[in-house]
Design an enzyme around this catalytic site. Structure first.
Site, short mmCIF file in Angstrom:
data_model
loop_
_atom_site.label_atom_id
_atom_site.label_comp_id
_atom_site.label_asym_id
_atom_site.label_seq_id
_atom_site.Cartn_x
_atom_site.Cartn_y
_atom_site.Cartn_z
N LEU A 93 57.12 37.53 31.90
CA LEU A 93 56.17 36.89 31.00
C LEU A 93 55.34 37.97 30.29
O LEU A 93 55.68 39.14 30.31
CB LEU A 93 55.28 35.94 31.80
N TYR A 147 48.99 38.85 35.61
CA TYR A 147 49.89 38.45 34.53
C TYR A 147 51.28 38.97 34.84
O TYR A 147 51.46 39.96 35.54
CB TYR A 147 49.40 38.87 33.16
N CYS A 148 52.29 38.24 34.36
CA CYS A 148 53.70 38.52 34.63
C CYS A 148 53.95 38.76 36.12
O CYS A 148 54.48 39.81 36.52
CB CYS A 148 54.17 39.72 33.81
N PRO A 149 53.57 37.80 36.98
CA PRO A 149 53.76 38.00 38.42
C PRO A 149 55.23 38.01 38.80
O PRO A 149 56.05 37.31 38.19
CB PRO A 149 53.04 36.80 39.04
N LYS A 160 47.13 44.91 41.42
CA LYS A 160 48.38 45.29 40.74
C LYS A 160 48.13 46.31 39.65
O LYS A 160 47.21 46.16 38.84
CB LYS A 160 49.01 44.02 40.15
#
Length: 280
Positions: A93, A147-149, A160
């Protein structure tokens, strides 16, 4: 001493540094370049390759992001904040790229018996080796509020700093990681939190978009109390590649690789035009 993944052990690395090409270097070019390199590495005309890249003020969306119910308003917000917006051809994502984010692609051949997980595992191993002198606390597991896991999120103390995606083309794989080196990880996350709030407006969607908590993201400098630059990490990567192989070549794209790049770049342009056709 961190364990070295078998995909990292090779007699030669090709090193392509595109980390200093400046603001005009378009992210679509990066994904087309990795596709071209994956083809040549996969067919054996190029050794295993490492490519570095930096893109200024760019949001790279995943294909599901382009299907948000209010995507036009979401993209409008990102552009109002000074960001270019593209849709990538690898998994995942939305991510934020700027001058403090160093991207590394490791392009491996896919011999028989090598599955997609090995590419991810090899990148995790490389990053652990890369920073083994400053930390042994890097972990790989999904940071769900980032975000974008994804399963291969890299974090320290639950925060992260990097995410990994992979693109397999014919007999080669481009494993791509973004490393938040400098700046504020939480500020980058806050930008995408607002993007999803605007793009979704609380509606039910078939796809589950991330519920971002900016506090779970940070840069390496924030996590390690260091003052590393993108150039410092670039130098680390080059030294580590030499340690792993004993031989580095720096050949640019040539011959059929340029032809494949141009084809893939044109495909990326068309794909983005279609995905974002109503968002001008």
């Amino acid at each position: 001493m961190q364990e070295t993944h078998r995909l990292l052990t090779t007699t030669s690395y090709r090193f392509i540094d595109q980390s200093n090409l400046g603001p005009t270097f378009n992210a679509l070019q990066s994904f087309a370049t990795d596709d071209s390199l994956a083809i040549s590495v996969g067919e054996g005309s190029s050794p295993t390759t490492a490519r570095l890249w930096v893109h200024h003020d760019t949001i790279v969306l995943g294909i599901p992001d382009a299907r948000l119910p209010y995507i036009q308003e979401g993209v409008g917000y990102l552009k109002s904040q000074g960001y270019k917006v593209i849709v990538r051809n690898s998994g995942g994502l939305a991510v934020v790229l700027d001058e403090g984010v160093l991207n590394l692609s490791l392009i491996f051949p896919n011999p028989e018996g090598v599955n997609i997980h090995e590419g991810y595992d090899a990148m995790v191993s490389f990053i652990e080796l890369l920073f083994e002198d400053v930390t042994t606390d890097i972990e790989a597991y999904e940071i769900t509020r980032s975000y974008c896991p994804g399963t291969y999120d890299l974090s320290i103390d639950g925060k992260k700093f990097a995410g990994i995606s992979q693109r397999r083309v014919k007999n080669g794989s481009a494993v791509q990681i973004y490393l938040d080196v400098t700046g504020s990880g939480s500020e980058r996350a806050a930008l995408l939190k607002t993007f999803y709030e605007i793009g979704k407006k609380g509606e039910e969607t078939r796809f589950t978009y991330p519920d971002i908590h900016p506090s779970v993201m940070a840069s390496l400098n924030e996590l390690l109390g260091t003052s590393m630059t993108v150039s410092d990490v670039r130098d680390r990567i080059l030294r580590k590649l030499y340690d792993l192989s004993g031989h580095i070549v720096t050949d640019p794209l040539e011959g059929e690789e340029i032809v494949n790049f141009e084809k893939r770049f044109e495909q990326m342009i068309k794909r983005n035009a279609k995905a974002l056709e109503n968002l001008t």
